[in-house]
Design a protein around this motif. Structure first.
Motif, mmCIF file in Angstrom:
data_model
loop_
_atom_site.group_PDB
_atom_site.id
_atom_site.type_symbol
_atom_site.label_atom_id
_atom_site.label_comp_id
_atom_site.label_asym_id
_atom_site.label_seq_id
_atom_site.Cartn_x
_atom_site.Cartn_y
_atom_site.Cartn_z
ATOM 1 N N CYS A 28 -4.410 -4.957 -2.232
ATOM 2 C CA CYS A 28 -5.775 -5.320 -2.733
ATOM 3 C C CYS A 28 -5.167 -4.663 -4.356
ATOM 4 N N ALA A 29 -4.634 -3.803 -4.176
ATOM 5 C CA ALA A 29 -3.933 -3.441 -5.466
ATOM 6 C C ALA A 29 -2.511 -4.658 -6.083
ATOM 7 N N ARG A 46 -4.944 -7.024 -7.993
ATOM 8 C CA ARG A 46 -5.958 -6.376 -8.630
ATOM 9 C C ARG A 46 -4.627 -6.568 -9.578
ATOM 10 N N GLU A 106 -13.315 -9.489 -3.273
ATOM 11 C CA GLU A 106 -13.446 -7.980 -4.073
ATOM 12 C C GLU A 106 -11.979 -8.206 -5.273
ATOM 13 N N SER A 107 -10.902 -7.601 -5.300
ATOM 14 C CA SER A 107 -10.007 -7.490 -5.985
ATOM 15 C C SER A 107 -9.765 -8.571 -6.985
ATOM 16 N N TYR A 142 -12.953 -7.237 -9.322
ATOM 17 C CA TYR A 142 -12.482 -6.542 -10.468
ATOM 18 C C TYR A 142 -11.702 -6.765 -11.598
ATOM 19 N N GLY A 144 -16.677 -6.188 -6.148
ATOM 20 C CA GLY A 144 -15.774 -6.117 -7.248
ATOM 21 C C GLY A 144 -16.470 -5.708 -8.448
#
Length: 402
Positions: free
Chosen positions: A14-15, A18, A67-68, A71, A269
């Motif tokens: 996920c990081a 992003r 979601e990622s 964001y 997100g």
């Protein structure tokens, strides 16, 4: 892994997403024309392998991706989601020929997909759709020489008119269709049996260059590509059917049950982005002899924003995990997740705007962008009122089965 926690590898992924969204996708999004398909952005999603994961991963992975990306770049998230929504019926219900023809292009980002369900008179009540699929016999063998519509003039043709005689001709209108009129193919839901409600609907794979298919863009609150489609005796054959004739509503609901939790992930997100922006702003903003965060009225609102965001995230993850486990409660859980997450995101973004003050209303501010983006998810893929109806129906059915 339970439905309520993520593994370290998932958190790291996920990081990474992003970062990719901020560094590689956001610049391409900024270069796109509002209201039009950003083919360069879609192609980059393909080159990063994210479009391919739409068809090889489960619902939870889809939620983590959405979601990622949301964001850091809502345009990238939406482009990915629309490819999945339009092409999932082909992946799940298409023939080998249909899948081989379209899915490699979708995953590469070279073919744009669209999901054509809504109509001017059939939005929330999808079973009331009126796009007619009439047999050639009933029309006296009418043919159409209407020019094909849809794609931009510089888009190469990816499909031809059907070989052999058409079995049906589609006549009517679709409206509020994402990626229309620029998609390369559409999953189209049409009425094949009049008066049969949801049981008389068939799903068709319709290439954009079919004769009789035209479209126009719609100017919407969010800058996404959304349009209307007009069908003037568009020919389709049995080879274009997705699933079974008169069973198209099953295709639609199967697709929506997968994507509804991930709409919630999109919302989460955006809520997280708004929350993080608010934390930074209230920690640094001087007001009344201190920082904004020192005011209890402010800090309690921030706490409420965080509480609701995390609750929505957990419900989204639980619904996605239930889908991956073939839980019979998927319709209930999906409806709950979409409802809670989209309503939560609206609250969080609105509160963030209030705490930022006038600066958040300035064009180009993150929260001004999110404020326009956050409104639509409470309507599309089943409005909040529809989700409440689904929840109540499922609960009463469960009670009666005891």
């Amino acid at each position: 892994m339970t439905a309520f926690s993520l593994e370290p590898a998932q958190l790291a992924w996920c990081a990474e997403l992003r970062t990719l969204a901020a560094e590689r996708l956001h610049p391409l999004a900024d270069k796109g024309a509002p209201g039009h398909v950003n083919r360069a952005l879609v192609a980059e999603l393909g080159s990063l392998g994210l479009l391919g994961r739409l068809f090889t991963s489960g619902a939870l992975d889809l939620c983590l991706m959405r979601e990622s990306l949301a964001y850091a770049c809502t345009e990238a998230e939406t482009a990915l989601a629309l490819q999945g929504l339009g092409a999932h019926p082909v992946h799940a219900y298409g023939t080998e020929t249909q899948r081989a023809r379209w899915l490699p292009r979708v995953t590469a980002g070279t073919a744009i997909a669209a999901f054509a369900l809504s109509e001017p008179g059939a939005g929330s009540d999808a079973a009331a759709l009126e796009l007619r699929a009439e047999t050639d016999d009933s029309r006296g063998g009418r043919s159409s020489d209407t020019s094909p519509g849809g794609r931009s003039s510089d888009t190469p043709a990816l499909a031809a008119a059907p070989d052999g005689p058409a079995r049906w001709r589609l006549t009517g209108e679709k409206c509020w269709i994402s990626n229309a009129p620029e998609a390369d193919f559409y999953t189209v839901f049409a009425r094949t049996t009049p008066g049969a409600g949801a049981r008389g609907v068939t799903a068709f794979l319709v290439p954009a260059d079919r004769p009789g298919l035209t479209g126009r863009g719609l100017d919407m609150l969010s800058p996404h590509p959304i349009g209307a489609l007009d069908f003037d005796a568009v020919p389709v054959t049995a080879d274009d059917v997705l699933g079974e004739a008169d069973r198209g509503f099953r295709v639609a609901m199967g697709t929506l049950n997968l994507f509804r939790p991930s709409v919630g992930a999109f919302a989460v997100g955006m809520a997280q982005a708004a929350l993080d922006a608010t934390l930074a702003h209230t920690a640094g903003r001087d007001a009344f002899g201190g920082k904004l965060r020192d005011l209890q009225a402010v800090s309690h609102q921030v706490a409420e924003m965080a509480l609701r965001t995390e609750a929505a995230r957990l419900m989204v993850h639980a619904a996605a995990s239930a889908h991956d486990a073939d839980d019979p409660d998927v319709p209930l859980r999906s409806a709950m997740a979409k409802l809670l997450a989209t309503e939560t995101a609206q609250y969080v973004v609105d509160t963030a705007v209030q705490l930022h003050g006038a600066r958040a209303l300035q064009r180009g501010h993150l929260l001004e962008h999110l404020y326009r983006e956050v409104r639509a998810p409470r309507i599309y893929e089943g409005a909040s009122e529809v989700q409440r109806g689904i929840i109540a129906k499922e609960l009463y059915a469960r009670q009666e089965a005891r």
